[in-house]
Design a protein around this motif. Sequence first.
Motif, PDB file in Angstrom:
ATOM      1  N   MET A   1      26.010  33.560  27.591  1.00 24.91           N
ATOM      2  CA  MET A   1      26.700  34.036  26.402  1.00 24.91           C
ATOM      3  C   MET A   1      28.190  33.758  26.529  1.00 24.91           C
ATOM      4  N   ALA A   2      28.829  33.421  25.396  1.00 32.44           N
ATOM      5  CA  ALA A   2      30.258  33.112  25.393  1.00 32.44           C
ATOM      6  C   ALA A   2      31.073  34.368  25.678  1.00 32.44           C
ATOM      7  N   ASN A   3      32.077  34.207  26.529  1.00 33.64           N
ATOM      8  CA  ASN A   3      32.912  35.354  26.904  1.00 33.64           C
ATOM      9  C   ASN A   3      34.322  35.256  26.341  1.00 33.64           C
ATOM     10  N   THR A   4      34.954  34.103  26.509  1.00 43.59           N
ATOM     11  CA  THR A   4      36.342  33.962  26.065  1.00 43.59           C
ATOM     12  C   THR A   4      36.391  33.725  24.562  1.00 43.59           C
ATOM     13  N   PRO A   5      37.523  34.044  23.944  1.00 45.66           N
ATOM     14  CA  PRO A   5      37.644  33.792  22.497  1.00 45.66           C
ATOM     15  C   PRO A   5      37.402  32.324  22.125  1.00 45.66           C
ATOM     16  N   GLN A   6      37.885  31.435  22.996  1.00 46.33           N
ATOM     17  CA  GLN A   6      37.699  30.005  22.725  1.00 46.33           C
ATOM     18  C   GLN A   6      36.218  29.621  22.748  1.00 46.33           C
ATOM     19  N   SER A   7      35.498  30.123  23.739  1.00 40.72           N
ATOM     20  CA  SER A   7      34.082  29.776  23.844  1.00 40.72           C
ATOM     21  C   SER A   7      33.275  30.406  22.708  1.00 40.72           C
ATOM     22  N   LYS A   8      33.711  31.578  22.232  1.00 44.37           N
ATOM     23  CA  LYS A   8      33.040  32.208  21.090  1.00 44.37           C
ATOM     24  C   LYS A   8      33.250  31.372  19.830  1.00 44.37           C
ATOM     25  N   LYS A   9      34.468  30.882  19.657  1.00 47.18           N
ATOM     26  CA  LYS A   9      34.770  30.042  18.488  1.00 47.18           C
ATOM     27  C   LYS A   9      33.962  28.755  18.566  1.00 47.18           C
ATOM     28  N   ARG A  10      33.919  28.117  19.737  1.00 48.77           N
ATOM     29  CA  ARG A  10      33.158  26.876  19.902  1.00 48.77           C
ATOM     30  C   ARG A  10      31.682  27.106  19.572  1.00 48.77           C
ATOM     31  N   ALA A  11      31.149  28.256  19.973  1.00 45.17           N
ATOM     32  CA  ALA A  11      29.748  28.574  19.680  1.00 45.17           C
ATOM     33  C   ALA A  11      29.523  28.665  18.176  1.00 45.17           C
ATOM     34  N   ARG A  12      30.480  29.275  17.459  1.00 42.29           N
ATOM     35  CA  ARG A  12      30.370  29.352  15.992  1.00 42.29           C
ATOM     36  C   ARG A  12      30.445  27.961  15.371  1.00 42.29           C
ATOM     37  N   GLN A  13      31.356  27.133  15.869  1.00 43.36           N
ATOM     38  CA  GLN A  13      31.512  25.778  15.327  1.00 43.36           C
ATOM     39  C   GLN A  13      30.249  24.949  15.549  1.00 43.36           C
ATOM     40  N   ILE A  14      29.709  25.054  16.745  1.00 47.42           N
ATOM     41  CA  ILE A  14      28.492  24.301  17.075  1.00 47.42           C
ATOM     42  C   ILE A  14      27.358  24.709  16.147  1.00 47.42           C
ATOM     43  N   GLU A  15      27.265  25.998  15.863  1.00 47.72           N
ATOM     44  CA  GLU A  15      26.218  26.501  14.975  1.00 47.72           C
ATOM     45  C   GLU A  15      26.332  25.866  13.586  1.00 47.72           C
ATOM     46  N   ARG A  16      27.556  25.806  13.063  1.00 48.50           N
ATOM     47  CA  ARG A  16      27.777  25.205  11.741  1.00 48.50           C
ATOM     48  C   ARG A  16      27.479  23.708  11.775  1.00 48.50           C
ATOM     49  N   ARG A  17      27.952  23.015  12.809  1.00 49.66           N
ATOM     50  CA  ARG A  17      27.747  21.575  12.903  1.00 49.66           C
ATOM     51  C   ARG A  17      26.256  21.253  13.020  1.00 49.66           C
ATOM     52  N   THR A  18      25.527  22.101  13.747  1.00 53.73           N
ATOM     53  CA  THR A  18      24.095  21.887  13.930  1.00 53.73           C
ATOM     54  C   THR A  18      23.388  21.896  12.582  1.00 53.73           C
ATOM     55  N   ASP A  19      23.758  22.832  11.720  1.00 57.08           N
ATOM     56  CA  ASP A  19      23.138  22.902  10.390  1.00 57.08           C
ATOM     57  C   ASP A  19      23.446  21.656   9.574  1.00 57.08           C
ATOM     58  N   VAL A  20      24.697  21.198   9.620  1.00 55.36           N
ATOM     59  CA  VAL A  20      25.102  20.008   8.867  1.00 55.36           C
ATOM     60  C   VAL A  20      24.363  18.785   9.388  1.00 55.36           C
ATOM     61  N   ASN A  21      24.324  18.640  10.716  1.00 54.75           N
ATOM     62  CA  ASN A  21      23.670  17.474  11.316  1.00 54.75           C
ATOM     63  C   ASN A  21      22.170  17.473  11.043  1.00 54.75           C
ATOM     64  N   LYS A  22      21.577  18.660  11.045  1.00 54.13           N
ATOM     65  CA  LYS A  22      20.142  18.774  10.762  1.00 54.13           C
ATOM     66  C   LYS A  22      19.854  18.296   9.338  1.00 54.13           C
ATOM     67  N   ALA A  23      20.719  18.691   8.401  1.00 56.32           N
ATOM     68  CA  ALA A  23      20.554  18.270   7.008  1.00 56.32           C
ATOM     69  C   ALA A  23      20.720  16.755   6.885  1.00 56.32           C
ATOM     70  N   ARG A  24      21.695  16.196   7.590  1.00 56.68           N
ATOM     71  CA  ARG A  24      21.917  14.746   7.543  1.00 56.68           C
ATOM     72  C   ARG A  24      20.714  13.988   8.087  1.00 56.68           C
TER      73      ARG A  24
END
Length: 89
Positions: A1-24
Amino acid sequence: MANTPQSKKRARQIERRTDVNKARRSRIRTFIRKVEEAIASGNADAAKEALRIAQPELMRGVTKGVVHKNTASRKISRLAARVGALGQA
């Protein structure tokens, strides 16, 4: 699990990108399926048109990083060969 603020943000970004890439990826597969269905039906004109529409979609997937360049080129090449053979038959 993400601990630092940066790693939490990256986890959120990856989640969004995954949805976009899946649609593509899904969109690309749909265009490929349309070409294959046109080939199966034996309609050379429809197959050529479907391939003409599918090619830029596949290459767009390359520029967006969803599909590797060689993979897209291979798929286009094989579909084009099948469509060409359909036109000659």
